[in-house]
Design an enzyme around this catalytic site. Sequence first.
Site, PDB file in Angstrom:
ATOM      1  N   LYS A  33      32.776  33.990  -5.857  1.00  0.00           N
ATOM      2  CA  LYS A  33      33.115  35.224  -5.321  1.00  0.00           C
ATOM      3  C   LYS A  33      34.398  34.556  -4.227  1.00  0.00           C
ATOM      4  O   LYS A  33      34.478  34.544  -3.157  1.00  0.00           O
ATOM      5  CB  LYS A  33      32.106  35.658  -4.100  1.00  0.00           C
ATOM      6  CG  LYS A  33      30.708  36.028  -4.774  1.00  0.00           C
ATOM      7  CD  LYS A  33      29.661  36.458  -4.234  1.00  0.00           C
ATOM      8  CE  LYS A  33      28.508  37.076  -4.788  1.00  0.00           C
ATOM      9  NZ  LYS A  33      27.668  35.905  -5.554  1.00  0.00           N
TER      10      LYS A  33
HETATM   11  O1  LIG Z   1      25.348  41.670  -5.512  1.00  0.00           O
HETATM   12  C1  LIG Z   1      25.007  40.368  -5.745  1.00  0.00           C
HETATM   13  C2  LIG Z   1      25.867  39.820  -6.230  1.00  0.00           C
HETATM   14  C3  LIG Z   1      25.553  38.443  -6.656  1.00  0.00           C
HETATM   15  N1  LIG Z   1      24.370  38.103  -6.541  1.00  0.00           N
HETATM   16  C4  LIG Z   1      23.819  36.611  -6.793  1.00  0.00           C
HETATM   17  O2  LIG Z   1      22.813  36.688  -7.945  1.00  0.00           O
HETATM   18  C5  LIG Z   1      21.917  35.656  -8.124  1.00  0.00           C
HETATM   19  C6  LIG Z   1      20.603  36.451  -7.828  1.00  0.00           C
HETATM   20  O3  LIG Z   1      19.609  35.650  -7.926  1.00  0.00           O
HETATM   21  P1  LIG Z   1      17.894  36.118  -7.740  1.00  0.00           P
HETATM   22  O4  LIG Z   1      17.489  34.769  -7.427  1.00  0.00           O
HETATM   23  O5  LIG Z   1      17.658  36.608  -9.159  1.00  0.00           O
HETATM   24  O6  LIG Z   1      17.724  36.915  -6.679  1.00  0.00           O
HETATM   25  C7  LIG Z   1      22.253  34.770  -6.746  1.00  0.00           C
HETATM   26  O7  LIG Z   1      23.085  33.647  -7.376  1.00  0.00           O
HETATM   27  C8  LIG Z   1      22.977  35.670  -5.806  1.00  0.00           C
HETATM   28  O8  LIG Z   1      23.951  34.966  -5.033  1.00  0.00           O
HETATM   29  C9  LIG Z   1      23.248  38.743  -5.984  1.00  0.00           C
HETATM   30  O9  LIG Z   1      21.998  38.524  -5.601  1.00  0.00           O
HETATM   31  N2  LIG Z   1      23.586  40.126  -5.798  1.00  0.00           N
END
Ligand SMILES: O=c1ccn([C@@H]2O[C@H](COP(=O)(O)O)[C@@H](O)[C@H]2O)c(=O)[nH]1
Length: 278
Positions: A93
């Site tokens: 990001k």
């Molecule tokens: O909108 C967003 C953008 C990035 N993320 C990132 O994706 C993963 C989600 O992890 P989970 O454990 O499957 O919830 C994480 O790295 C977030 O920083 C997001 O969730 N939403």
Amino acid sequence: MTRAELIHQIKEKRSFLCVGLDTDLTKIPEHLLDDEDPIYSFNKAIIDATADLCVAYKPNIAFYECYGLKGWQSLQKTWAALPKDCFSIADAKRGDIGNTSGRYAMAFFDESNSGLGFDSITIAPYMGKDSVTPFLEFKDKWAIVLALTSNEGSLDFQNFENKKGLQLFEQVIDKVNTWGNIDNLMYVVGATRGEGFIKIREHAPEHFLLVPGVGAQGGSLEDVCKYGMNKDCGLLVNSTRGIIYASKGRDFAERAREEALKLQKEMEIELLKAGIIS
Ligand SMILES: O=c1ccn([C@@H]2O[C@H](COP(=O)(O)O)[C@@H](O)[C@H]2O)c(=O)[nH]1
């Protein structure tokens, strides 16, 4: 990786799964903590257990840079261990004035300088054109721009409407579309956004979308596909905690595989339904 190669992988593997590698020393199995590089040991086991079921891996950079030099070394080894047929996403990001964004692009794309050669990086678009375009200057590399995110706070700004009734995320997509194309730009859209995908597809019908939020955040894969899938699939759906932390025991990699397999099977059904595979 090119768009054609990515679509080919999706069809071959009958999957559009992205496995997140947000590796947290407080959550990995204790027996790994004595290893020289526990983060890498964990990641390598997860990669080996899931490589045939997914088309992408997404380490979130925060989980590496928080450990300083050792964390960057674990990230570099992890990147080097990713299968060459998988799309790699640095979930960093980033985005700054053009001069600085150029250095971020070097850091994540230019292996000869940094030891990292990710296929793509996530970008926060708030600083505008000069903060995004340096990432688009690298051949076969991708900028994945935040559009409509999965978190609760996303609606603090992203749904603000202008006088024409367009929400901020729609304006972001329209503008960013003029800087790149479907071969080097994707958008992040949270799996928790359901029917929000309809609007996204009005503005980005052909682009690939990176979709986090399935699993631990409760997003619906079925809804994502119903409203977000296009003729090439156009989706990379990420699950992180739901896969990599399925078990804290010695069976963690097998349990991760089981969770990844469940998602792959659901994805295969969606690809069949859409006629993308037969
Ligand atoms: O909108 C967003 C953008 C990035 N993320 C990132 O994706 C993963 C989600 O992890 P989970 O454990 O499957 O919830 C994480 O790295 C977030 O920083 C997001 O969730 N939403």
